[in-house]
Design a protein around this motif. Structure first.
Motif, PDB file in Angstrom:
ATOM      1  N   LEU A  37       0.719  -1.157   0.048  1.00 30.61           N
ATOM      2  CA  LEU A  37       0.012   0.086   0.399  1.00 30.61           C
ATOM      3  C   LEU A  37       0.615   1.188  -0.264  1.00 30.61           C
ATOM      4  CD1 LEU A  37      -2.807  -1.147   2.852  1.00 30.61           C
ATOM      5  CD2 LEU A  37      -2.404  -0.772   0.485  1.00 30.61           C
ATOM      6  N   LEU A  38       1.850   1.068   1.085  1.00 26.40           N
ATOM      7  CA  LEU A  38       3.091   2.781   0.416  1.00 26.40           C
ATOM      8  C   LEU A  38       3.900   1.495   0.764  1.00 26.40           C
ATOM      9  CD1 LEU A  38       3.497   5.485   1.897  1.00 26.40           C
ATOM     10  CD2 LEU A  38       3.409   4.441   4.367  1.00 26.40           C
ATOM     11  N   THR A  39       5.310   3.036  -0.334  1.00 27.33           N
ATOM     12  CA  THR A  39       6.199   2.623  -0.752  1.00 27.33           C
ATOM     13  C   THR A  39       7.342   3.202   0.122  1.00 27.33           C
ATOM     14  OG1 THR A  39       6.082   3.380  -2.387  1.00 27.33           O
ATOM     15  CG2 THR A  39       6.063   0.993  -3.285  1.00 27.33           C
ATOM     16  N   TYR A  40       8.085   3.340   0.791  1.00 23.14           N
ATOM     17  CA  TYR A  40       8.861   4.297   0.947  1.00 23.14           C
ATOM     18  C   TYR A  40       9.840   4.676   0.760  1.00 23.14           C
ATOM     19  CZ  TYR A  40       7.238   1.751   5.918  1.00 23.14           C
ATOM     20  OH  TYR A  40       6.331   1.272   6.560  1.00 23.14           O
ATOM     21  N   CYS A  41      10.183   5.554  -0.006  1.00 18.82           N
ATOM     22  CA  CYS A  41      11.088   6.847  -0.582  1.00 18.82           C
ATOM     23  C   CYS A  41      11.193   7.257   0.046  1.00 18.82           C
ATOM     24  CB  CYS A  41      10.189   7.323  -1.731  1.00 18.82           C
ATOM     25  SG  CYS A  41       8.758   8.582  -1.300  1.00 18.82           S
ATOM     26  N   SER A  42      13.557   7.607  -0.224  1.00 18.86           N
ATOM     27  CA  SER A  42      13.941   8.196  -0.379  1.00 18.86           C
ATOM     28  C   SER A  42      13.873  10.037  -0.202  1.00 18.86           C
ATOM     29  CB  SER A  42      15.492   8.788  -0.501  1.00 18.86           C
ATOM     30  OG  SER A  42      14.928   7.879  -1.431  1.00 18.86           O
ATOM     31  N   VAL A  43      14.055  11.081   0.436  1.00 20.04           N
ATOM     32  CA  VAL A  43      13.757  12.320  -0.415  1.00 20.04           C
ATOM     33  C   VAL A  43      14.615  12.754  -1.106  1.00 20.04           C
ATOM     34  CG1 VAL A  43      14.288  15.079   0.450  1.00 20.04           C
ATOM     35  CG2 VAL A  43      14.488  12.893   2.237  1.00 20.04           C
ATOM     36  N   ASP A  44      15.633  12.046  -1.707  1.00 24.71           N
ATOM     37  CA  ASP A  44      15.802  12.483  -3.461  1.00 24.71           C
ATOM     38  C   ASP A  44      15.492  11.813  -4.571  1.00 24.71           C
ATOM     39  OD1 ASP A  44      17.983  14.473  -1.864  1.00 24.71           O
ATOM     40  OD2 ASP A  44      19.285  12.797  -2.393  1.00 24.71           O
ATOM     41  N   SER A  45      14.414  10.579  -4.560  1.00 22.31           N
ATOM     42  CA  SER A  45      13.998  10.006  -5.274  1.00 22.31           C
ATOM     43  C   SER A  45      12.417  10.779  -5.476  1.00 22.31           C
ATOM     44  CB  SER A  45      13.987   8.853  -4.964  1.00 22.31           C
ATOM     45  OG  SER A  45      13.621   8.404  -3.912  1.00 22.31           O
ATOM     46  N   SER A  46      12.246  10.658  -6.791  1.00 26.30           N
ATOM     47  CA  SER A  46      10.322  11.271  -6.831  1.00 26.30           C
ATOM     48  C   SER A  46       9.761  10.552  -7.420  1.00 26.30           C
ATOM     49  CB  SER A  46      10.867  12.325  -7.187  1.00 26.30           C
ATOM     50  OG  SER A  46      11.553  12.197  -8.614  1.00 26.30           O
ATOM     51  N   ALA A  47      10.915   8.834  -7.756  1.00 26.48           N
ATOM     52  CA  ALA A  47      10.132   7.866  -8.978  1.00 26.48           C
ATOM     53  C   ALA A  47       8.884   6.908  -8.006  1.00 26.48           C
ATOM     54  CB  ALA A  47      11.236   6.825  -9.273  1.00 26.48           C
ATOM     55  N   HIS A  48       9.175   7.375  -6.764  1.00 25.56           N
ATOM     56  CA  HIS A  48       8.173   6.334  -6.039  1.00 25.56           C
ATOM     57  C   HIS A  48       7.355   6.800  -5.514  1.00 25.56           C
ATOM     58  CE1 HIS A  48      11.003   2.970  -6.276  1.00 25.56           C
ATOM     59  NE2 HIS A  48      12.013   3.705  -5.374  1.00 25.56           N
ATOM     60  N   ALA A  49       5.644   6.802  -5.751  1.00 28.14           N
ATOM     61  CA  ALA A  49       4.334   7.402  -5.163  1.00 28.14           C
ATOM     62  C   ALA A  49       3.754   6.012  -4.563  1.00 28.14           C
ATOM     63  CB  ALA A  49       4.039   7.927  -6.526  1.00 28.14           C
ATOM     64  N   ILE A  50       3.007   7.367  -3.754  1.00 25.37           N
ATOM     65  CA  ILE A  50       1.355   6.072  -3.083  1.00 25.37           C
ATOM     66  C   ILE A  50       1.107   5.628  -3.954  1.00 25.37           C
ATOM     67  CG2 ILE A  50       0.372   6.004  -1.450  1.00 25.37           C
ATOM     68  CD1 ILE A  50       1.340   8.441   0.223  1.00 25.37           C
ATOM     69  N   SER A  51       0.327   4.075  -3.676  1.00 23.44           N
ATOM     70  CA  SER A  51      -0.344   3.857  -4.825  1.00 23.44           C
ATOM     71  C   SER A  51      -1.365   4.019  -4.264  1.00 23.44           C
ATOM     72  CB  SER A  51      -0.002   2.381  -5.143  1.00 23.44           C
ATOM     73  OG  SER A  51      -0.636   1.307  -3.736  1.00 23.44           O
ATOM     74  N   VAL A  52      -2.184   4.115  -3.114  1.00 23.31           N
ATOM     75  CA  VAL A  52      -3.585   3.852  -2.974  1.00 23.31           C
ATOM     76  C   VAL A  52      -3.511   5.474  -2.216  1.00 23.31           C
ATOM     77  CG1 VAL A  52      -5.656   4.007  -1.460  1.00 23.31           C
ATOM     78  CG2 VAL A  52      -3.593   1.700  -2.875  1.00 23.31           C
ATOM     79  N   PRO A  53      -4.365   6.222  -1.781  1.00 26.09           N
ATOM     80  CA  PRO A  53      -4.662   7.415  -1.441  1.00 26.09           C
ATOM     81  C   PRO A  53      -5.358   6.948   0.120  1.00 26.09           C
ATOM     82  CG  PRO A  53      -6.811   7.803  -2.606  1.00 26.09           C
ATOM     83  CD  PRO A  53      -5.123   6.456  -2.776  1.00 26.09           C
ATOM     84  N   ILE A  54      -4.169   7.498   1.122  1.00 29.06           N
ATOM     85  CA  ILE A  54      -4.493   7.296   2.050  1.00 29.06           C
ATOM     86  C   ILE A  54      -4.912   8.389   3.290  1.00 29.06           C
ATOM     87  CG2 ILE A  54      -3.683   6.301   4.809  1.00 29.06           C
ATOM     88  CD1 ILE A  54      -1.601   4.300   3.096  1.00 29.06           C
ATOM     89  N   THR A  55      -5.685   8.174   4.433  1.00 30.99           N
ATOM     90  CA  THR A  55      -6.767   9.186   5.443  1.00 30.99           C
ATOM     91  C   THR A  55      -5.709   9.265   6.070  1.00 30.99           C
ATOM     92  OG1 THR A  55      -8.193   9.508   3.557  1.00 30.99           O
ATOM     93  CG2 THR A  55      -8.799  11.092   5.780  1.00 30.99           C
ATOM     94  N   PRO A  56      -4.603  10.203   6.483  1.00 26.83           N
ATOM     95  CA  PRO A  56      -4.238  10.206   8.288  1.00 26.83           C
ATOM     96  C   PRO A  56      -6.331  10.246   9.279  1.00 26.83           C
ATOM     97  CG  PRO A  56      -3.618  12.104   7.738  1.00 26.83           C
ATOM     98  CD  PRO A  56      -4.372  11.925   6.425  1.00 26.83           C
ATOM     99  N   SER A  57      -4.926   9.377  10.548  1.00 27.85           N
ATOM    100  CA  SER A  57      -6.096   9.656  11.524  1.00 27.85           C
ATOM    101  C   SER A  57      -5.685  10.912  12.494  1.00 27.85           C
ATOM    102  CB  SER A  57      -5.837   8.446  12.405  1.00 27.85           C
ATOM    103  OG  SER A  57      -4.449   8.310  12.998  1.00 27.85           O
ATOM    104  N   SER A  58      -7.009  11.239  13.197  1.00 27.41           N
ATOM    105  CA  SER A  58      -6.549  12.409  13.822  1.00 27.41           C
ATOM    106  C   SER A  58      -5.499  12.603  15.118  1.00 27.41           C
ATOM    107  CB  SER A  58      -8.034  12.089  14.741  1.00 27.41           C
ATOM    108  OG  SER A  58      -8.084  11.292  15.757  1.00 27.41           O
ATOM    109  N   ARG A  59      -4.938  11.125  15.821  1.00 26.03           N
ATOM    110  CA  ARG A  59      -4.124  10.905  16.309  1.00 26.03           C
ATOM    111  C   ARG A  59      -2.711  11.604  15.402  1.00 26.03           C
ATOM    112  NH1 ARG A  59      -1.465  12.452  21.267  1.00 26.03           N
ATOM    113  NH2 ARG A  59       0.600  11.035  21.202  1.00 26.03           N
TER     114      ARG A  59
END
Length: 276
Positions: free
Chosen positions: A169-191
């Protein structure tokens, strides 16, 4: 006999005092032949009289120089022992050594020409066959047939030819790399939003005091007490052992009374006490 100290005090002999000492000398007489020597070199002196009486020599310009020489030395004979003659001989080759062929072509015997090989020799002379299942190397660029060139892929083959999609669901990417992207949109919780908000400044937090600030009038007219004046004085520091007397005994130590245990420990050991 000199002592050891006198022997060591002597200077070491100079072994290089005569470095160019000759080993061959010109002799006027034949040396006496000793019985212990294995070789004897005889030398004799021949006169230059007959040579100097020649008319060609007298008339030449070299006559003064030739006249200065009175004799010459020549080696007459050299006698060798049988042992030296034996050692002087060249070393003979062993009879076990066989001479190598003089050329790559040599005569073949008639028996070898008429010989018939056995079945075992014929089987060994055959080339070694490759193992079962061996295949020759495949060429680098294989030729494609006409049927392969005109073939049309099915829908299943087109589906398998598509690149594999990531299941995470989420691929960890570094600051410099812009090739990876979040495949599925995730809504963060209130916490998570609460933790992501920046830290607020405390209500009673006061900013840094300025370097120069106005001094009130009652502080300017204040009078310091004796206690404040005493505490405002800098503390006088002395050296580590300045004014220290190691032989001074305190009043408490003078009025102290030793306990029975101290008196027992202060007595010497019985084994060290001499008998009275």
């Amino acid at each position: 006999m000199p002592t050891r100290i006198e022997q060591l005090s002597r200077a070491k002999p100079n072994l290089l005092k005569f470095p160019d000492r000759r080993s061959v000398y010109w002799l006027d007489e034949l040396p006496t032949r000793s019985k212990n020597t294995t070789t004897a070199f005889g030398m004799r002196i021949t006169s230059f009289t007959a040579f100097m009486q020649c008319e060609n020599v007298k008339s030449s310009s070299l006559f003064p120089f030739v006249q200065s020489f009175k004799s010459c030395i020549e080696i007459v004979s050299t006698e060798l022992t049988p042992r030296l003659e034996q050692l002087a001989q060249s070393k003979e080759s062993s009879h076990f050594i066989e001479e190598s062929r003089r050329s790559p072509e040599w005569m073949v015997s008639a028996a070898a020409l008429k010989a018939c090989p056995s079945e075992r020799v014929c089987s060994l002379a055959l080339p070694r066959m490759p193992a079962d299942g061996w295949q020759p190397e495949r060429p680098l660029l294989a030729t494609l047939s006409v049927a392969v060139k005109n073939a049309k892929p099915s829908s299943r083959i087109c589906q398998l030819a598509q690149p594999k999609r990531a299941k995470t669901l989420l691929t960890y990417c570094s600051v410099d790399s812009s090739a990876h992207a979040i495949s599925v949109p995730i809504t963060p919780s209130s916490r998570i939003r609460q933790l992501a908000s920046p830290k607020q400044v405390h209500a009673q937090h006061s900013l840094a005091r300025p370097v120069s600030w106005p001094v009130p009038d009652h502080v300017l007219k204040a009078v310091a007490s004796e206690r404040l004046q005493k505490m405002a004085r800098p503390k006088t520091r002395q050296a580590l052992f300045e004014g220290y007397d190691p032989y001074q005994v305190t009043h408490a130590a003078r009025a102290a009374t030793a306990s029975p245990r101290l008196l027992e420990l202060s007595l010497p050991l019985p084994r060290k006490c001499k008998g009275q």
